[in-house]
Design an enzyme around this catalytic site. Structure first.
Site, PDB file in Angstrom:
ATOM      1  N   GLY A  48       0.869  -1.175   0.000  1.00 40.00           N
ATOM      2  CA  GLY A  48       0.000   0.000   0.000  1.00 40.00           C
ATOM      3  C   GLY A  48       0.896   1.212   0.000  1.00 40.00           C
ATOM      4  O   GLY A  48       1.868   1.285  -0.745  1.00 40.00           O
ATOM      5  N   GLU A  49       0.618   2.134   0.895  1.00 43.08           N
ATOM      6  CA  GLU A  49       1.413   3.349   1.002  1.00 43.08           C
ATOM      7  C   GLU A  49       2.013   3.368   2.404  1.00 43.08           C
ATOM      8  O   GLU A  49       1.283   3.529   3.383  1.00 43.08           O
ATOM      9  CB  GLU A  49       0.480   4.544   0.747  1.00 43.08           C
ATOM     10  CG  GLU A  49       1.174   5.857   0.590  1.00 43.08           C
ATOM     11  CD  GLU A  49       2.246   5.850  -0.495  1.00 43.08           C
ATOM     12  OE1 GLU A  49       1.981   5.350  -1.606  1.00 43.08           O
ATOM     13  OE2 GLU A  49       3.347   6.330  -0.208  1.00 43.08           O
ATOM     14  N   SER A  50       3.328   3.196   2.479  1.00 41.23           N
ATOM     15  CA  SER A  50       3.929   3.015   3.809  1.00 41.23           C
ATOM     16  C   SER A  50       3.784   4.239   4.706  1.00 41.23           C
ATOM     17  O   SER A  50       3.665   4.094   5.927  1.00 41.23           O
ATOM     18  CB  SER A  50       5.396   2.611   3.681  1.00 41.23           C
ATOM     19  OG  SER A  50       6.080   3.500   2.840  1.00 41.23           O
ATOM     20  N   CYS A  79       6.038  -5.434   0.414  1.00 36.59           N
ATOM     21  CA  CYS A  79       6.184  -4.115  -0.202  1.00 36.59           C
ATOM     22  C   CYS A  79       6.090  -3.003   0.855  1.00 36.59           C
ATOM     23  O   CYS A  79       7.011  -2.889   1.660  1.00 36.59           O
ATOM     24  CB  CYS A  79       5.172  -3.979  -1.331  1.00 36.59           C
ATOM     25  SG  CYS A  79       5.742  -2.828  -2.573  1.00 36.59           S
ATOM     26  N   ARG A 135       6.125   0.026  -7.535  1.00 31.01           N
ATOM     27  CA  ARG A 135       6.827   1.038  -6.733  1.00 31.01           C
ATOM     28  C   ARG A 135       7.522   0.359  -5.550  1.00 31.01           C
ATOM     29  O   ARG A 135       7.394   0.749  -4.395  1.00 31.01           O
ATOM     30  CB  ARG A 135       5.851   2.118  -6.252  1.00 31.01           C
ATOM     31  CG  ARG A 135       5.265   2.936  -7.390  1.00 31.01           C
ATOM     32  CD  ARG A 135       4.473   4.129  -6.890  1.00 31.01           C
ATOM     33  NE  ARG A 135       3.430   3.727  -5.975  1.00 31.01           N
ATOM     34  CZ  ARG A 135       3.268   4.208  -4.755  1.00 31.01           C
ATOM     35  NH1 ARG A 135       4.068   5.129  -4.299  1.00 31.01           N
ATOM     36  NH2 ARG A 135       2.296   3.785  -4.000  1.00 31.01           N
ATOM     37  N   HIS A 170       4.817  -8.444  -5.013  1.00 31.71           N
ATOM     38  CA  HIS A 170       3.448  -8.756  -4.546  1.00 31.71           C
ATOM     39  C   HIS A 170       3.037 -10.192  -4.857  1.00 31.71           C
ATOM     40  O   HIS A 170       2.493 -10.453  -5.934  1.00 31.71           O
ATOM     41  CB  HIS A 170       2.451  -7.800  -5.202  1.00 31.71           C
ATOM     42  CG  HIS A 170       2.421  -6.447  -4.587  1.00 31.71           C
ATOM     43  ND1 HIS A 170       1.553  -6.095  -3.571  1.00 31.71           N
ATOM     44  CD2 HIS A 170       3.167  -5.355  -4.831  1.00 31.71           C
ATOM     45  CE1 HIS A 170       1.760  -4.842  -3.226  1.00 31.71           C
ATOM     46  NE2 HIS A 170       2.745  -4.364  -3.974  1.00 31.71           N
ATOM     47  N   GLU A 172       0.581 -11.824  -3.704  1.00 29.74           N
ATOM     48  CA  GLU A 172      -0.878 -12.025  -3.639  1.00 29.74           C
ATOM     49  C   GLU A 172      -1.556 -11.675  -4.963  1.00 29.74           C
ATOM     50  O   GLU A 172      -2.732 -11.954  -5.147  1.00 29.74           O
ATOM     51  CB  GLU A 172      -1.469 -11.199  -2.478  1.00 29.74           C
ATOM     52  CG  GLU A 172      -1.670  -9.707  -2.745  1.00 29.74           C
ATOM     53  CD  GLU A 172      -0.374  -8.873  -2.719  1.00 29.74           C
ATOM     54  OE1 GLU A 172       0.734  -9.443  -2.706  1.00 29.74           O
ATOM     55  OE2 GLU A 172      -0.491  -7.634  -2.754  1.00 29.74           O
TER      56      GLU A 172
HETATM   57  N1  GLN Z   1       6.017   2.736  -2.823  1.00 30.18           N
HETATM   58  C1  GLN Z   1       5.185   2.362  -1.730  1.00 30.18           C
HETATM   59  C2  GLN Z   1       5.707   2.916  -0.435  1.00 30.18           C
HETATM   60  O1  GLN Z   1       6.800   3.392  -0.394  1.00 30.18           O
HETATM   61  C3  GLN Z   1       5.050   0.850  -1.606  1.00 30.18           C
HETATM   62  C4  GLN Z   1       4.324   0.308  -2.810  1.00 30.18           C
HETATM   63  C5  GLN Z   1       3.619  -0.981  -2.587  1.00 30.18           C
HETATM   64  O2  GLN Z   1       3.340  -1.377  -1.455  1.00 30.18           O
HETATM   65  N2  GLN Z   1       3.251  -1.611  -3.671  1.00 30.18           N
HETATM   66  O3  GLN Z   1       5.030   2.926   0.529  1.00 30.18           O
END
Ligand code: GLN
Length: 188
Positions: A48-50, A79, A135, A170, A172
């Site tokens: 997700g978005e860390s 991720c 990403r 990923h 999943e």
């Molecule tokens: N780029 C995202 C981050 O830095 C991570 C991306 C992902 O979880 N697919 O949080």
């Protein structure tokens, strides 16, 4: 032993992990509050978005409960989840859980447009996996007690330390449950 696996469902790609687990016949529980961790035998921190996940971990009071949970039970970080597992991150907005001794570099493989399916060589299976890097973060400053479980272009993309596993791609999102299966087999 109780086989329910918790999937942290604060933000990001958590639902697909539930599907991977159920394909393997494992019960999953979406975790939205710290108390829901009790009764789980493992935890997945999804991608997700860390920065957001880190903020929500603080806001919902998950920081200490996850650290306490991880003392006895395995955690799989994917991720953004991998970034949360590190003991150091190259972004001061993130307060990592420090469950594994390595440094995570955000967006190491480029931006969204640079997302790709990479061929991943596994240490525990002769057949490689093609899996998405979205990403994806990089792994740096691996301490000597970290085990490298998978590489992409000779760089570590999946690592283990004790019972915990962190990976930058990923698993999943593909029709292949070998990564989840490996983690589950290590944990029971
Ligand atoms: N780029 C995202 C981050 O830095 C991570 C991306 C992902 O979880 N697919 O949080």
């Amino acid at each position: 032993m109780n086989n329910t696996v918790g999937v942290l469902a604060l933000q990001g790609a958590y639902q697909k992990h539930v599907e991977s687990l159920s394909r393997l016949g494992v019960k999953a529980r979406l975790i939205r509050q710290p108390a829901e961790l009790s009764g789980c035998s493992g935890l997945i921190i999804p991608g997700g978005e860390s920065t957001t996940i880190s903020l929500l971990i603080q806001e919902y009071g998950f920081y200490e409960p996850i650290k306490a949970f991880a003392e006895n039970c395995p955690v799989l970080g994917v991720c953004a989840g991998m970034i949360m597992m590190a003991n150091e991150v190259d972004d001061a907005r993130i307060v990592p859980l420090a469950l594994m001794p390595f440094k995570a570099l955000r967006n190491y493989y480029g931006r969204q447009v640079h997302s790709f399916n990479g061929e991943i060589i596994l240490s525990f299976d002769s057949e490689p996996i093609k899996a998405p890097f979205i990403r994806a973060p990089g792994i740096e400053e691996l301490s000597s007690d970290i085990e490298i479980l998978a590489t992409h272009n000779n760089e570590a993309v999946m690592i283990a330390s004790g019972k915990h596993i962190a990976l930058s791609f990923h698993p999943e999102l593909i029709d292949d449950t070998r990564i989840h299966e490996y983690w589950l087999n290590r944990m029971y």
